[in-house]
Design a protein around this motif. Structure first.
Motif, short mmCIF file in Angstrom:
data_model
loop_
_atom_site.label_atom_id
_atom_site.label_comp_id
_atom_site.label_asym_id
_atom_site.label_seq_id
_atom_site.Cartn_x
_atom_site.Cartn_y
_atom_site.Cartn_z
N GLY A 105 0.79 -1.22 0.00
CA GLY A 105 0.00 0.00 0.00
C GLY A 105 0.83 1.28 0.00
O GLY A 105 0.29 2.36 -0.18
N ASN A 106 2.14 1.15 0.23
CA ASN A 106 2.99 2.33 0.15
C ASN A 106 3.08 2.79 -1.30
O ASN A 106 3.02 1.99 -2.23
N TYR A 107 3.24 4.07 -1.49
CA TYR A 107 3.50 4.59 -2.83
C TYR A 107 4.42 5.79 -2.72
O TYR A 107 4.70 6.30 -1.63
N VAL A 108 4.92 6.22 -3.87
CA VAL A 108 5.90 7.30 -3.93
C VAL A 108 5.39 8.35 -4.90
O VAL A 108 4.89 8.02 -5.97
N LYS A 109 5.51 9.62 -4.50
CA LYS A 109 5.23 10.73 -5.41
C LYS A 109 6.54 11.48 -5.62
O LYS A 109 7.28 11.70 -4.66
N MET A 110 6.79 11.86 -6.86
CA MET A 110 8.01 12.60 -7.17
C MET A 110 7.67 13.84 -7.97
O MET A 110 6.85 13.80 -8.86
N LEU A 111 8.34 14.91 -7.62
CA LEU A 111 8.22 16.17 -8.34
C LEU A 111 9.62 16.55 -8.80
O LEU A 111 10.52 16.72 -7.97
N PHE A 112 9.81 16.66 -10.11
CA PHE A 112 11.11 17.05 -10.66
C PHE A 112 11.03 18.52 -11.04
O PHE A 112 10.13 18.93 -11.77
N VAL A 113 11.97 19.30 -10.52
CA VAL A 113 11.96 20.74 -10.74
C VAL A 113 13.20 21.13 -11.53
O VAL A 113 14.32 20.79 -11.14
N VAL A 114 12.97 21.83 -12.62
CA VAL A 114 14.05 22.41 -13.40
C VAL A 114 13.82 23.91 -13.40
O VAL A 114 12.82 24.38 -13.92
N TYR A 115 14.70 24.62 -12.74
CA TYR A 115 14.55 26.06 -12.62
C TYR A 115 15.04 26.75 -13.89
O TYR A 115 16.12 26.47 -14.38
N SER A 116 14.25 27.66 -14.40
CA SER A 116 14.63 28.44 -15.56
C SER A 116 15.55 29.57 -15.11
O SER A 116 15.19 30.34 -14.22
N SER A 117 16.73 29.63 -15.67
CA SER A 117 17.71 30.67 -15.32
C SER A 117 17.92 30.75 -13.81
O SER A 117 17.98 31.83 -13.24
N ALA A 118 18.07 29.60 -13.19
CA ALA A 118 18.20 29.55 -11.73
C ALA A 118 19.33 30.41 -11.21
O ALA A 118 19.19 31.08 -10.18
N PHE A 119 20.44 30.43 -11.91
CA PHE A 119 21.60 31.17 -11.43
C PHE A 119 21.35 32.67 -11.41
O PHE A 119 22.04 33.41 -10.72
N ASN A 120 20.37 33.12 -12.18
CA ASN A 120 20.06 34.55 -12.23
C ASN A 120 19.08 34.98 -11.15
O ASN A 120 18.73 36.15 -11.07
N THR A 121 18.61 34.04 -10.35
CA THR A 121 17.59 34.37 -9.35
C THR A 121 18.15 34.56 -7.95
O THR A 121 17.40 34.83 -7.02
N ILE A 122 19.44 34.41 -7.81
CA ILE A 122 20.06 34.48 -6.49
C ILE A 122 20.05 35.92 -5.95
O ILE A 122 20.37 36.86 -6.66
N ILE A 123 19.70 36.04 -4.69
CA ILE A 123 19.75 37.32 -4.00
C ILE A 123 21.13 37.44 -3.36
O ILE A 123 21.49 36.62 -2.50
N PRO A 124 21.94 38.40 -3.80
CA PRO A 124 23.34 38.48 -3.36
C PRO A 124 23.52 38.49 -1.84
O PRO A 124 24.40 37.81 -1.33
N SER A 125 22.71 39.24 -1.12
CA SER A 125 22.88 39.31 0.34
C SER A 125 22.61 37.96 1.00
O SER A 125 23.29 37.59 1.96
N THR A 126 21.65 37.21 0.47
CA THR A 126 21.37 35.87 1.02
C THR A 126 22.53 34.93 0.73
O THR A 126 22.93 34.14 1.59
N LEU A 127 23.07 34.98 -0.49
CA LEU A 127 24.22 34.14 -0.82
C LEU A 127 25.38 34.45 0.11
O LEU A 127 26.00 33.54 0.67
N THR A 128 25.69 35.73 0.30
CA THR A 128 26.80 36.11 1.16
C THR A 128 26.59 35.61 2.58
O THR A 128 27.52 35.05 3.20
N THR A 129 25.39 35.74 3.09
CA THR A 129 25.08 35.23 4.44
C THR A 129 25.29 33.73 4.50
O THR A 129 25.90 33.21 5.45
N ASN A 130 24.80 33.01 3.51
CA ASN A 130 24.96 31.55 3.49
C ASN A 130 26.44 31.16 3.45
O ASN A 130 26.86 30.23 4.14
#
Length: 173
Positions: free
Chosen positions: A53-78
């Motif tokens: 009765g177990n089952y698995v759900k999967m969601l595959f995410v491909v971000y469009s232009s992911a590298f362009n979405t970064i917030i610089p202050s958050t990256l620096t904090t991380n």
């Protein structure tokens, strides 16, 4: 510049703790996309075999232009949280902020400043994106977030028709 970026990338990679998200398969020694796929498959099959009765759900995410979405202050904090030196964090922020771009119109080359923080195509981009999202992890044992740089799979291991934990990942809870 790309050679220098590779040196910085290798330095950052060697400076990082081995305790980073084990489900981020990019930039880890002896890990590849095949390892991410094998882990995903093993996790799903083990869950399916463990109980009827177990089952698995999967969601595959491909971000469009992911590298362009970064917030610089958050990256620096991380990066600082991950233990990189403040001077290296400042260098990365300065390197990626307000970089002039060359635009060719006919035979004329014009330098422009981007309106948005943009580093698509930069050698450092995949690693920095991985570090930007390092804390994006599942909070339930019945859900996994498997990542390879900017490719992500959310895996819900469903038992007793309870999809609560899997659905909460999508809401950011």
């Amino acid at each position: 510049m790309k050679c220098f970026e590779r040196l910085i990338r290798d330095f950052i990679t060697s400076s990082l703790s081995d305790t980073l998200d084990p489900l981020q398969f990019a930039y880890r020694p002896n890990c590849s996309t095949e390892d991410a796929i094998a882990h995903l498959r093993h996790t799903a099959l083990r869950h399916l075999d463990s109980r009827k009765g177990n089952y698995v759900k999967m969601l595959f995410v491909v971000y469009s232009s992911a590298f362009n979405t970064i917030i610089p202050s958050t990256l620096t904090t991380n990066l600082e949280i991950l233990g990189l030196s403040p001077s290296l964090c400042r260098w990365i922020s300065n390197f990626l902020t307000d970089r002039p771009q060359a635009v060719r119109v006919g035979k004329r080359l014009t330098l422009t400043r981007p309106q948005h923080w943009n580093f698509q195509g930069c050698v450092l981009s995949p690693l920095l994106y991985s570090l930007y999202t390092y804390d994006c992890v599942a909070t339930s044992s019945s859900t996994n977030i498997i990542k390879f740089a900017d490719d992500t799979a959310v895996v819900g291991l469903i038992s007793n028709n309870d999809e609560t934990a899997y659905l909460e990942v999508g809401r950011g809870d």
